[in-house]
Design an enzyme around this catalytic site. Structure first.
Site, PDB file in Angstrom:
ATOM      1  N   MET A 350       0.846  -1.193   0.000  1.00 35.67           N
ATOM      2  CA  MET A 350       0.000   0.000   0.000  1.00 35.67           C
ATOM      3  C   MET A 350       0.876   1.236   0.000  1.00 35.67           C
ATOM      4  SD  MET A 350      -2.920   1.517   0.096  1.00 35.67           S
ATOM      5  CE  MET A 350      -2.964   3.297   0.054  1.00 35.67           C
ATOM      6  N   HIS A 384       6.245   0.073  -8.416  1.00 37.11           N
ATOM      7  CA  HIS A 384       4.827   0.427  -8.514  1.00 37.11           C
ATOM      8  C   HIS A 384       4.437   1.404  -7.410  1.00 37.11           C
ATOM      9  CE1 HIS A 384       0.514  -0.625  -9.419  1.00 37.11           C
ATOM     10  NE2 HIS A 384       0.387  -0.140  -8.197  1.00 37.11           N
ATOM     11  N   GLU A 385       4.794   1.062  -6.191  1.00 36.51           N
ATOM     12  CA  GLU A 385       4.390   1.903  -5.061  1.00 36.51           C
ATOM     13  C   GLU A 385       5.053   3.272  -5.131  1.00 36.51           C
ATOM     14  OE1 GLU A 385       1.949   0.846  -3.541  1.00 36.51           O
ATOM     15  OE2 GLU A 385       2.086  -1.211  -4.251  1.00 36.51           O
TER      16      GLU A 385
HETATM   17 ZN    ZN Z   1      -1.140   0.815  -7.094  1.00 40.14          ZN
END
Ligand code: ZN
Ligand code: NAG
Ligand code: NAG
Ligand code: NAG
Ligand code: NAG
Length: 964
Positions: A350, A384-385
């Site tokens: 996240m 990605h994060e």
């Molecule tokens: Zn994402």
């Protein structure tokens, strides 16, 4: 999201290998990113359909009467800043409950007169002041209305405060609350995560706010556009460390209510959305580095850090951040970058701003024990994060209906970030396997859905969760990549940078990005597109699906048609574009790149595509477009003969795409099954991973349909013939299996080679892996098997071995300390071909002292993937349905996979009847989250029966003829 929900990339796990052996392992890996998806979306396997988000959002017919009955906040109050203090207790209270307490002050502006304060709050108990849930004051001399009444609304998750007079537009107020909540192990909001270290249970308080859980930690205006500055204080026990989005400012020790505590205060955050907040209290330790005064830290359990498992993450974070600063032309917006690995974190990762959370397998890499696939996963999830730190966090979409842009974007640029950090990997090509082909499979179904949804279609938390689908992530990535390709990367990056700079700390809708890209196009001489960016992209984002483009090279005619995998399915969702697209077609003629051609209507003629003689046309070069390609039979023949004589004249990813297109066109009955199979003939010369992987994924369906009948013999003989040269190739380049291939993807392809070769009975293969395994059995403390090959070697050694091999793996499983090792062994135990061992293993799955409860359903599924285990697992599940349902059926995402996993081979009338009977007999028990999977299983079985009937003879004959 930080997705909490994600999707799988089975990077180099030798998925197919295991499938062939009878176990397409989903492996922990499944949950890749932030793809929070894993949580609600069961299916993390390859290419299988994404079962979420197919339900149409309900537009409630009766309009709610009161403002607090709506799920969206009214537009009268805008938050400015919060002071939040939280105190999580890492030990249970007298009632055995873990709790946290806290208080918060929010300053907000009133922009429209109102006598109501409506603010989100979920599962919080409030201290009352004169009978009310809050205290209101004003920030200036404005008179403060009195509170008449206050109450909580459970359904819409609000705290409502009714005032005796109106708040004045233009004035600011502050609202103070004191509250208590449970620090539950529900992975939502501020929650508790537990793990065992050195035999001692440890508790961590951590958080997951996306999408709608910040309101479960403290009362807040919990919508992404309600950005504010947060000043956080955390009270915690003295032997722990507290982290949040801002850098720690001050730590002091004191005693509260007789308890020794530490108080950590954090620098105020930048202006940000509530869903990106994070609060963590743990006894973790960190390693750090500095890059131009930016503090970069990696946090994890002490043992993991001591073992060097955080080093790889620390090594790649600096370069990836540097890459994005350059790519976005905007410096990193915060003063520190923390990343933390949490044991048992359900999501993949996240992207909390400045404090990114990961599950351990997505951040930690053990240089000795982890595989190359593990390493790729760590770098891609980090990339990605970190992409979100700008795109998503600095500039945030106004509402969740545009989630696809946030997630699709990060899913595309993650490859660019990793490519910068690991330039030798050719990682950019992998988007073809892990996003494009994967979502092609889902988006070819009649019940797919468009990327973009109207803001009013997405209001309830459950509808918001549905947005985290394969379509959002992977189709988003594919169409953005296409856009970047036709605009060219420099133009795309310029538009992007102007978008980020314009809207920094603010919110947008997706058309804002189109506008900035349009400006970049207009400011760049020499770029020409046939319509505006918005007009072109609307075709790809507002209607579902994608086209198959058919090129007839005899005439130069080109047509497009909505591609549907099942030719008999009907689409009942209308499209304003009538399922036509503006298709940018990059193409080459006989090896020479041609000017890009735009197909702007249903049919057209492009004379340069008319060829004859030896000349050939290859369209969608670099697979830059989101569409499939079909040709006239002559051109197909020329392409296939080119592959057979000089396959390197076609790029690696186009070779993979020719195979994937052909197999899918055949499934859709657009071309013959034989033509699809012919695309695999050249594989005996193929050495590259991506085309092989693409072929094996497609052949996997054939294996499932035929591994219980006579077709399997000739299919295996054909595979043996095709894989033999690859097996020999790896034997040579690894000096008789004594080294690891140097190429990144060669390492993956070696796994495929060994797996298929052993399954098909290539001479020397089984002996080889058995000898490795035997060596390990002799000396359990020294495992000679390379981490890359472990999954495959374990699985085949158990498949070809007996009870001794099984029992050894079981004891190694019980003793494994590394989560990924335990998970490999647990999967491999399902590979046995001995029925009584499999039945015993099935029994183990319902005994939590043997198989952890969270792993039970996936273990049953693993057994079902094995051709011998499948009927055993089916009987087992049928016989114990009501127990299994009670234990695992409530809300577990893997539960629906259980049904789809067990039934994936079903392809006979008898199995269809059994399935229907199973449904009837258990109606009273129910199917919970597997309800839809059961319906789909019935549908798929029907389709399989049909496919097998229509294709069996042809397939058998073809394999027979080609295997000699
Ligand atoms: Zn994402
Ligand atoms: C938050 O705390 C800071 C420091 O104590 C104080 O200056 C500020 O006014 C407070 N803000 C609110 C919203 O109470
Ligand atoms: C909140 O209050 C309810 C009702 O009094 C109670 O049942 C619940 O246990 C409380 N929650 C916590 C975490 O104490
Ligand atoms: C991290 O970088 C250092 C220095 O370049 C290198 O020695 C080390 O092997 C790297 N660690 C990992 C796990 O890649
Ligand atoms: C939409 O496409 C269908 C099938 O290709 C065609 O029959 C129909 O006329 C088209 N409708 C419009 C409005 O273009």
């Amino acid at each position: 999201m930080g997705k909490v929900y994600y999707i799988s990339k089975n990077v180099g796990l030798g998925m197919f290998v295991l499938a062939i052996c009878g176990l397409a392992t989903i492996i922990a890996l499944s949950v890749a990113y932030d793809k929070e998806k894993s949580k609600n979306q069961g299916n993390v396997g390859d290419g299988e359909s994404d079962s979420t988000s197919t339900t149409t959002p309900s537009t409630t017919p009766d309009t709610p009467k009161e403002p607090w009955d709506h799920y969206r906040l009214p537009d009268s109050l805008i938050p400015v800043s919060y002071n939040v203090t939280l105190w999580p207790r890492l030990k249970p209270n007298a009632e055995g409950l873990y709790i946290f307490t806290g208080h918060s002050t929010v300053i907000f502006n009133c922009v429209k007169e109102t006598d109501l304060i409506i603010i989100h709050s979920k599962k919080l108990n409030f201290t009352t002041f004169f009978g009310h849930h809050a205290k209101l004051s004003s920030q200036d001399d404005t008179p403060v209305p009195t509170i008449l009444n206050s109450w909580l609304v459970k359904k819409t998750e609000f705290l409502v405060i009714q005032l005796g007079s109106r708040l004045s537009a233009g004035a600011s107020y502050s609202l103070y609350t004191e509250f208590l909540g449970e620090l539950a192990d529900d992975l939502e909001g501020f929650y508790r995560s537990e793990y065992i270290e050195d035999g001692v249970k440890k508790v961590v308080a951590t958080s997951q706010m996306q999408a709608t859980y910040a309101r479960k930690s403290f009362p807040c205006f919990d919508e992404p556009a309600m950005k504010a500055v947060f000043t956080v204080t955390i009270i915690h026990s003295r032997d722990t460390v507290a982290l949040s989005n801002g850098k720690e400012k001050e730590t002091s020790e004191t005693v509260i209510d007789g308890v020794d505590v530490k108080i950590t205060t954090f620098e105020p955050t930048r202006k940000m959305s509530t869903y990106l907040l994070a609060f963590i209290v743990s006894d973790f330790v960190s390693i750090e580095s500095n890059q131009n005064d930016l503090l970069i830290r990696i946090w994890a359990r002490r043992k993991a850090i001591d073992d060097g498992q955080g080093n790889y993450a620390l090594n790649v974070t600096g370069p990836i951040l540097r890459f994005y600063e350059h790519y976005y032309n905007t410096s990193y917006p915060l003063s520190k970058s923390d990343q933390i690995a949490l044991p048992d974190f359900n999501a993949g990762a996240m992207e909390n701003w400045g404090l990114v959370t990961y599950r351990e397998t997505a951040l930690l890499y053990d240089p000795i024990l982890s595989s190359t696939g593990n390493k790729e996963r760590v770098s891609t999830v980090i990339s990605h994060e970190l992409a979100h730190m700008w795109f998503g966090n600095l500039v945030t979409l106004r509402w969740w209906n545009d989630l696809w842009l946030n997630e699709g974007f990060a899913s595309y640029v993650e490859y660019l970030g990793v490519d910068y950090a690991e330039p030798t990997w050719n990682i950019k090509d992998h988007i073809i396997l892990y996003d494009v082909q994967k979502v092609f499979a889902v988006d070819a179904l009649a019940f797919s859905h468009p990327l973009s949804r109207g803001e009013e279609e997405v209001t309830e938390p459950a509808q918001i969760s549905e947005m985290f689908s394969t379509i959002s992530y992977s189709k988003g990535a594919a169409v953005l990549r296409m856009l970047s390709e036709f605009l060219t990367e420099p133009v795309f990056a310029r538009g992007l940078s102007s978008y980020l700079n314009t809207f920094a700390f603010g919110n947008t809708v997706y058309t804002d990005l189109w506008d900035h890209l349009q400006q970049a196009v207009e400011n760049t001489p020499g770029i020409h597109i046939p319509h505006s960016v918005e007009k072109i992209m609307n075709h790809w984002t507002l209607q579902m699906g994608y086209p198959v483009v058919t090129i007839d090279t005899r005439t130069g005619s080109i047509t497009q048609k909505h591609f549907l995998l099942d030719p008999d399915s009907t689409v009942d969702r209308p499209s304003q574009f009538n399922y036509t697209w503006y298709v940018p077609i990059k193409w080459m003629k006989t090896g020479v790149e041609q000017p890009q051609y735009w197909l702007l209507q249903k049919t057209d003629t492009h004379i340069p595509m008319r060829v004859s003689g030896e000349d050939w046309v290859l369209a969608n070069t670099n697979v830059s477009g989101y569409f499939r390609v079909n040709y006239d039979p002559d051109n197909w023949d020329r392409l296939l003969s080119l592959l057979n004589t000089n396959h390197q004249a076609v790029s690696i990813i186009n070779r993979a795409q020719i195979i994937d297109d052909a197999f899918n066109l055949a499934r859709a009955k657009i071309i013959s099954t034989t033509l699809a199979l012919r695309t695999t003939k050249y594989l005996s010369k193929e050495r590259d991973y991506i085309p092989w992987e693409s072929a094996l994924r497609n052949l996997n369906y054939y294996i499932l349909m035929f591994d219980r009948n006579e077709v399997y013999g000739v299919l295996q003989a054909y595979l043996k013939k095709q894989i033999q040269p690859l097996f020999e190739h790896f034997k040579t380049i690894t000096s008789n299996w004594t080294r690891v291939p140097t190429g990144h993807t060669d390492q993956y392809n070696q796994i495929n080679a060994i797996g298929i070769a052993c399954s098909a009975g290539v001479e020397g293969c089984r002996e080889l892996i058995k000898s490795w395994y035997r060596e390990w059995m002799k000396n359990p403390n020294r495992n000679p098997i390379h981490p890359n090959l472990k999954s495959t070697v374990y699985c085949y050694s158990i498949a070809f071995g007996g009870v001794a091999e099984w029992d050894f793996a079981w004891s190694m499983f019980k003793n494994a300390t590394l989560a990924s090792e335990a998970s490999r062994l647990r999967s491999a135990l399902a590979c046995s071909k001995i029925p009584w061992l499999l039945n015993r293993y099935l029994e183990y799955t319902l005994d939590p002292t043997k198989i952890r409860k969270q792993d039970a359903t996936s273990t049953i599924q693993n057994i079902a993937r094995n051709v011998v285990g499948m009927p055993l697992a089916w009987n087992f599940v049928k016989a114990r349905w009501s127990y299994i349902f009670q234990q695992y059926g409530k809300g577990s995402f893997s539960f629906s996979n259980l049904v789809s996993g067990i039934t994936q081979r079903f392809s006979t009338e008898y199995e269809l009847q059994e399935l229907k009977r199973f449904k009837e007999e258990n109606l009273s028990v129910g199917f919970g989250s597997a309800t839809m999977a059961l319906e789909q299983a019935i549908e798929k079985t029907t389709a399989n029966i049909k496919w097998v009937t229509e294709n069996k003879a042809e397939v058998q004959q073809w394999f027979a003829q080609e295997s000699t």
